[in-house]
Enzyme design. Structure first.
Site, PDB file in Angstrom:
ATOM      1  N   ARG A   1      -0.188 -47.919  41.161  1.00 33.59           N
ATOM      2  CA  ARG A   1      -0.272 -49.315  40.680  1.00 33.59           C
ATOM      3  C   ARG A   1      -0.859 -50.226  41.756  1.00 33.59           C
ATOM      4  O   ARG A   1      -1.633 -51.135  41.462  1.00 33.59           O
ATOM      5  CB  ARG A   1       1.131 -49.823  40.297  1.00 33.59           C
ATOM      6  CG  ARG A   1       1.640 -49.230  38.995  1.00 33.59           C
ATOM      7  CD  ARG A   1       3.119 -49.476  38.836  1.00 33.59           C
ATOM      8  NE  ARG A   1       3.453 -50.885  38.837  1.00 33.59           N
ATOM      9  CZ  ARG A   1       4.608 -51.381  39.275  1.00 33.59           C
ATOM     10  NH1 ARG A   1       5.552 -50.592  39.738  1.00 33.59           N
ATOM     11  NH2 ARG A   1       4.824 -52.676  39.240  1.00 33.59           N
TER      12      ARG A   1
ATOM     13  N   SER B   1      10.274 -49.821  37.693  1.00 27.56           N
ATOM     14  CA  SER B   1      10.264 -49.445  39.104  1.00 27.56           C
ATOM     15  C   SER B   1      11.582 -49.839  39.781  1.00 27.56           C
ATOM     16  O   SER B   1      12.235 -49.023  40.454  1.00 27.56           O
ATOM     17  CB  SER B   1       9.071 -50.139  39.767  1.00 27.56           C
ATOM     18  OG  SER B   1       9.179 -50.129  41.151  1.00 27.56           O
TER      19      SER B   1
ATOM     20  N   HIS C   1      19.393 -56.383  44.555  1.00 22.81           N
ATOM     21  CA  HIS C   1      17.970 -56.103  44.751  1.00 22.81           C
ATOM     22  C   HIS C   1      17.170 -57.379  44.563  1.00 22.81           C
ATOM     23  O   HIS C   1      17.372 -58.102  43.598  1.00 22.81           O
ATOM     24  CB  HIS C   1      17.497 -55.051  43.738  1.00 22.81           C
ATOM     25  CG  HIS C   1      16.101 -54.583  44.010  1.00 22.81           C
ATOM     26  ND1 HIS C   1      15.843 -53.482  44.792  1.00 22.81           N
ATOM     27  CD2 HIS C   1      14.902 -55.074  43.639  1.00 22.81           C
ATOM     28  CE1 HIS C   1      14.530 -53.316  44.889  1.00 22.81           C
ATOM     29  NE2 HIS C   1      13.934 -54.276  44.194  1.00 22.81           N
TER      30      HIS C   1
ATOM     31  N   LYS D   1      15.046 -47.183  40.521  1.00 19.17           N
ATOM     32  CA  LYS D   1      15.636 -46.970  41.854  1.00 19.17           C
ATOM     33  C   LYS D   1      17.111 -47.399  41.870  1.00 19.17           C
ATOM     34  O   LYS D   1      17.945 -46.749  42.478  1.00 19.17           O
ATOM     35  CB  LYS D   1      14.861 -47.762  42.915  1.00 19.17           C
ATOM     36  CG  LYS D   1      13.478 -47.184  43.170  1.00 19.17           C
ATOM     37  CD  LYS D   1      12.786 -47.903  44.311  1.00 19.17           C
ATOM     38  CE  LYS D   1      12.376 -49.303  43.947  1.00 19.17           C
ATOM     39  NZ  LYS D   1      10.968 -49.572  43.833  1.00 19.17           N
TER      40      LYS D   1
ATOM     41  N   ASP E   1       8.788 -43.093  41.076  1.00 17.53           N
ATOM     42  CA  ASP E   1       8.418 -44.477  41.379  1.00 17.53           C
ATOM     43  C   ASP E   1       7.466 -44.529  42.571  1.00 17.53           C
ATOM     44  O   ASP E   1       6.527 -45.327  42.580  1.00 17.53           O
ATOM     45  CB  ASP E   1       9.654 -45.340  41.652  1.00 17.53           C
ATOM     46  CG  ASP E   1       9.238 -46.769  41.997  1.00 17.53           C
ATOM     47  OD1 ASP E   1       8.582 -47.403  41.149  1.00 17.53           O
ATOM     48  OD2 ASP E   1       9.512 -47.221  43.117  1.00 17.53           O
TER      49      ASP E   1
HETATM   50  N1  URA Z   1       9.559 -54.137  43.770  1.00 17.08           N
HETATM   51  C1  URA Z   1       9.635 -52.846  43.351  1.00 17.08           C
HETATM   52  O1  URA Z   1      10.458 -52.081  43.844  1.00 17.08           O
HETATM   53  N2  URA Z   1       8.798 -52.453  42.389  1.00 17.08           N
HETATM   54  C2  URA Z   1       7.890 -53.252  41.808  1.00 17.08           C
HETATM   55  O2  URA Z   1       7.170 -52.819  40.935  1.00 17.08           O
HETATM   56  C3  URA Z   1       7.798 -54.588  42.275  1.00 17.08           C
HETATM   57  C4  URA Z   1       8.662 -55.006  43.246  1.00 17.08           C
END
Ligand code: URA
Length: 441
Positions: A168, A183, A82, A187, A161
């Site tokens: 946010r 966040s 990621h 995931k 999220d």
């Molecule tokens: N990428 C994400 O998935 N979440 C965040 O809060 C920032 C970057």
């Protein structure tokens, strides 16, 4: 406890109990907690932070707010990657087939663009026919046959999220280290892979502007992953300049193919080899040195490119389009942006360049906007290059003439030309794992 009391507690810098965090997140998902109270809580977190315990519990709530992918039917170690988001960051398109070509297994769910940063799913959807929504059976079958599949996140993956991120995004609470960690790791844990590699970007195009902040975020995410029983590591990589020479969906797919043909930009190739080697190391494919050699060879022997073509074909895409100059969307209109004076490019504000690409149509202003897949920017010069007045700095592509003027202004605002040649900066700054931080400078 009443929601009011939880907000007050965080506002006053106190830590919430596990039960209080669960009450808050679960209540928000069930729509018992209104947006205005959650927004106040998020702002309190922005200023007061969260303890590691609070962050871990909130991540667990986010991960369990929807379905947790069970990848156990696929034999072997599944490794995920990621990136915290950047401009021109097409590494997933390159690294995933590299890892699969070396025997690694990647069953990956990716997202769409966020703000000025691009998203892997938007890039893949620029390949004619490529399906980003597969049934669980199809997804598993592609991973078994090819070693890798990249699909879009299912609507039920960490739904908390989605709701929290949308809030946010409109309350100036995105760039908070604990909230980003919650966040991303919410995931990733829901995504079901056994091992996780994080590419934490730092610099003008990233959420983390300094190496210290990036390391702080990486340490938090590594701790969350390890606490949940997933071996996790992170590389801190530079995002002060866009990665590679192209920004925009089809432009980035083409650049990914060039990289896999061993004729990609040096910075992009270097970062991809480092990321692929770490993923192979996490997958127990050998020592670090051996994994690096495997990653390099997957480019020079063409096996990674072959793997990308197989994945595209298996997901309904036209694999032939990848190497055909007219196979992917192209924009009819182009303009050159030229240097206004002599000197060295001393700074490129990656966020500003990402914004310019968005103006050209490569990203979305609003969720419902459509994307112009051929739109974007080709960088002809980058930080450190010497330029003369009139040299072409970049070529802008779009399908709508009216977009050029603003995009050009935004681009030029993002590029600084000075007398002095800037000092070269490292591309890969540090590695973080459960044992600590290793700096490469
Ligand atoms: N990428 C994400 O998935 N979440 C965040 O809060 C920032 C970057």
């Amino acid at each position: 406890m009443r929601m009011y009391d939880l907000i007050e507690k965080k506002r006053d810098g106190k830590a919430l109990t596990d039960e209080e965090i669960r009450q808050l997140v679960n209540g928000y998902v069930r729509e018992e907690v209104p947006d205005y109270q959650m927004a106040a809580f998020l702002m309190a977190v922005y200023f007061r932070g969260m303890t590691d315990r609070e962050t871990a519990v909130m991540t667990d709530c986010v991960a369990h707010s929807g379905e947790i992918a069970d990848l156990s039917e696929i034999p072997g170690i599944k490794v995920d990657k990621h990136s915290t988001g950047g401009v021109g960051d097409k590494t997933t398109l390159i690294v995933v087939p590299m890892v699969a070509a070396c025997g690694g297994i990647v069953a990956k769910m990716s997202g769409r663009g966020l703000g000025h940063t691009g998203g892997t799913i938007d890039k893949l959807e620029s390949i004619p026919g490529y399906r980003t929504q597969l049934s669980r059976k199809e997804f598993f079958s592609v991973v078994r046959r090819v070693g890798a599949s990249v699909i879009g996140q299912s609507g039920n993956l960490a739904p908390a999220d989605k709701k929290l991120y949308a809030l946010r995004d409109v309350t100036a609470t995105v760039d908070s280290i604990p909230l980003i960690a919650v966040s991303i790791m919410g995931k990733k844990l829901a995504g079901g892979s056994d091992r996780i590699l994080l590419d934490v970007k730092m610099g003008s195009g990233a959420f983390m502007k300094t190496a210290d902040e990036a390391v702080k975020l990486a340490r938090k995410m590594v701790a969350i992953g390890e606490h949940a029983g997933r071996r996790t590591a992170a590389l801190i990589t530079d995002m002060d300049v866009p990665l590679g020479n192209f920004i925009g969906n089809a432009l980035e797919v083409r650049e990914a193919v060039h990289t896999l043909q061993n004729r990609g930009a040096g910075d992009l190739t270097k970062v991809c080899i480092a990321l692929a080697a770490e993923m192979l190391f996490l997958s127990e494919k050998g020592s670090r040195k051996e994994c690096r050699a495997l990653a390099e060879r997957s480019i020079t022997d063409g096996s990674a490119l072959q793997c990308l073509k197989e994945m595209v074909h298996a997901q309904g895409g036209r694999a032939e389009a990848l190497e055909d100059p007219d196979g992917l969307p192209n924009c009819r209109l182009r303009i050159e942006v030229k240097a206004e004076r002599d000197g060295y490019i001393s700074h490129m504000d990656a966020q500003g360049i990402g914004a310019s690409s968005m103006i050209l149509g490569a990203g979305r202003e609003k969720k419902e906007d459509s994307i112009d897949y051929g739109a974007g920017i080709e960088l002809r010069k980058k930080t450190g290059d010497r330029v003369c007045a009139g040299d072409v700095l970049a070529v802008l592509y779009t399908s709508e003439e009216r977009r050029f003027a603003d995009a050009k202004v935004r681009f030029l605002e993002a590029v600084r030309i000075s007398e002095e040649k800037p000092a070269a900066k490292p591309l890969i700054l540090a590695r973080v794992d459960s044992k600590g931080v290793k700096w490469y400078q």
